[in-house]
Enzyme design. Structure first.
Site, mmCIF file in Angstrom:
data_model
loop_
_atom_site.group_PDB
_atom_site.id
_atom_site.type_symbol
_atom_site.label_atom_id
_atom_site.label_comp_id
_atom_site.label_asym_id
_atom_site.label_seq_id
_atom_site.Cartn_x
_atom_site.Cartn_y
_atom_site.Cartn_z
ATOM 1 N N GLU A 19 0.816 -1.218 0.000
ATOM 2 C CA GLU A 19 0.000 0.000 0.000
ATOM 3 C C GLU A 19 0.848 1.266 0.000
ATOM 4 O O GLU A 19 1.008 1.922 -1.025
ATOM 5 C CB GLU A 19 -0.936 0.004 1.223
ATOM 6 N N GLY B 185 6.272 3.675 4.342
ATOM 7 C CA GLY B 185 6.110 4.452 5.570
ATOM 8 C C GLY B 185 5.057 3.860 6.474
ATOM 9 O O GLY B 185 4.997 4.177 7.667
ATOM 10 N N ILE C 121 1.421 2.550 8.271
ATOM 11 C CA ILE C 121 0.332 3.255 8.935
ATOM 12 C C ILE C 121 0.847 4.486 9.660
ATOM 13 O O ILE C 121 0.255 5.562 9.593
ATOM 14 C CB ILE C 121 -0.386 2.311 9.928
ATOM 15 N N ALA D 182 -11.656 3.446 19.216
ATOM 16 C CA ALA D 182 -10.208 3.381 19.414
ATOM 17 C C ALA D 182 -9.915 2.391 20.536
ATOM 18 O O ALA D 182 -9.453 2.750 21.614
ATOM 19 C CB ALA D 182 -9.664 4.768 19.749
ATOM 20 N N HIS E 88 18.908 27.226 31.602
ATOM 21 C CA HIS E 88 17.879 28.112 32.148
ATOM 22 C C HIS E 88 17.685 29.302 31.215
ATOM 23 O O HIS E 88 18.653 29.847 30.703
ATOM 24 C CB HIS E 88 18.318 28.617 33.528
#
Length: 465
Positions: A37, A40, A42, A269, A444
């Site tokens: 497909e 790289g 998914i 998900a 800093h």
């Protein structure tokens, strides 16, 4: 069709596969990559990279709604979701082209198609059901990745119920949505849509959001999400969905009580399953456990000459874990002196707002493993750079072994912590103790000073809080 011979074949061109192929080429191996497909994988095309492009847009949208805090006149920002998506897809396309260039540069041969094991040391490549090539190599690495898990009765339809793919390319911005699952993928999408103006509800079956994270960090993140307007239901399960013409009514059960929530869209998900189908594993000694290929410390399967890396080989499901496994696997094949991967040294990052990052053991897991611990904490409100940036909401937590001073774990929530966690990751890889971290000079003003202070705090020496 003449058989083509290689030293190594990699099946899958994702972050594990293409990195393994390039490392093999560097070591002088004649290498091939078979990808059906997108080079790289998914991560680059439909995961890590394009979602970060979307989240960057949502961060900007959030800032535009808070301009007066920085001395600017207020504005009423508007966005074009089509252009937002177009930018995200463009970023993915640019990087995918970059992977193709890297493979070509390293003289890796790329075959466009799906691969199936066809006998010892052989791989048959086909495209749209037609044969493309027959390849042979003494070493074959399986790097086919994974796909979204679907819950029975709540299967994605691409219109009303989305997986991460549909959530990345919305044709229009939903006014409301419900996210099932509060892991990294779920929370990132929840954060994106919330910061783009949608009403968001998150349903999590565990007792807290982001359940793999340290409990304090999880609680901090939840408080922040809810302050932003996100509705979160934990210890909750989706029992059913009823689709309307352009909405979904979700029945959620929590604490013995049931409620119905109607939203424009649902994002599922709830994890992933490995892409083990169609690989020809049936005629091999490769073992599959709950859709993932079983491997040893060097990514070897039960079949000599066959290896597996990345999401296909199980958790943690992270691109950087896949890439590192690819390198370990190839270097072991090449006969180099290789150290097995220590999964406790793999950092995890979630790019929601506020960001969450961690490495090593949580406080609870450290105690469960028998460690006596020293815990350090430092809030962003005590850090000058964080206050100057308007990002004073955050904290850093460190977990040390009380007897040896070993850094067991580090956990962070707040602005830019996904960039900072690598400092602790290096410390763990170098087996640093509190002494080395205390004697490290942090610049800093930077937010990274909170990392130093959290170490000092574990030993009663914090300066600025």
């Amino acid at each position: 069709m003449a058989e083509q011979s290689f030293d190594l074949i990699v099946l899958g061109g994702g972050p594990g596969g293409y990195v393994a192929a390039i490392r093999a080429a560097q070591l002088g191996m004649k290498t091939a990559v078979v990808e059906r497909e997108h080079l790289g994988g998914i991560c680059l095309n439909w995961g890590c990279i394009p979602t970060k492009a979307l989240l960057r847009t949502s961060e900007i949208n959030h800032l535009l709604h808070h301009l007066p805090e920085f001395g600017f006149a207020p504005v009423t920002p508007q966005f074009d979701i089509e252009k937002v998506v177009k930018r995200s897809r463009g970023v993915a396309k640019q990087l995918s082209s970059g992977v193709a260039h890297l493979l070509k540069k390293n003289k890796v041969t790329v075959f466009d198609g799906a691969g199936t094991l066809a006998g010892k040391g052989r791989l048959a490549v086909s495209k749209d059901g037609k044969p493309v090539a027959t390849l042979a190599a003494p070493h074959i690495i399986l790097a086919t990745g994974a796909r979204a898990r679907e819950l029975p009765g709540i299967e994605a339809d691409g219109k009303l119920i989305w997986t991460y793919r549909e959530a990345m390319v919305p044709p229009a911005m939903p006014k409301s949505l419900l996210v099932i699952g509060s892991g990294a993928i779920g929370i990132e999408f929840a954060s994106f849509y919330l910061n783009m103006g949608a009403a968001v509800t998150v349903v999590e079956v565990m007792d807290r959001v982001m359940p793999v994270e340290d409990e304090e960090i999880s609680a901090f993140a939840r408080k922040s999400f809810e302050k932003q307007g996100m509705k979160i239901l934990t210890g909750a399960a989706v029992k059913s969905v009823a689709k309307g013409a352009d909405s979904v009514t979700v029945t959620v059960e929590a604490g013995g009580k049931s409620q119905q929530i109607t939203v424009d869209r649902v994002i599922s998900a709830v994890g992933i399953v490995g892409n083990v189908e169609g690989l020809g594993l049936e005629n091999t000694k490769v073992k599959v456990d709950r859709s993932h290929v079983t491997i040893d410390a060097y990514c070897r399967t039960g079949e000599p000459g066959i290896y597996a890396i990345g999401d296909l080989a199980g958790p943690p499901w992270l691109a950087h874990k896949a890439s590192h496994e690819g390198v370990i696997c190839v270097e072991k094949i090449a006969g180099l002196d290789v150290h097995p991967l220590d999964v406790t040294n793999i950092p995890g990052c979630t790019y929601c707002r506020p960001q969450v990052a961690s490495v090593g053991l949580t406080e609870a897991r450290a105690k469960a493993a028998g460690h006596k611990v020293k815990i350090g904490r430092f809030p962003f409100i005590g850090n000058g750079k964080a206050i100057a940036m308007g990002e004073a909401e955050g904290m850093v937590k460190t977990v040390f072994d009380a007897e040896t001073g070993e850094l067991l774990g580090a956990h962070m929530v707040g602005a830019e912590v996904t960039e900072m966690i690598q400092g602790y990751t290096i410390a763990r890889t170098l087996e640093s103790t509190e002494a080395e971290l205390m004697h490290t000079v942090f610049p800093h003003p930077t937010i990274s000073e909170t990392m130093h202070e959290a170490v000092l705090d574990a030993y009663g020496r914090a300066i600025h809080f």
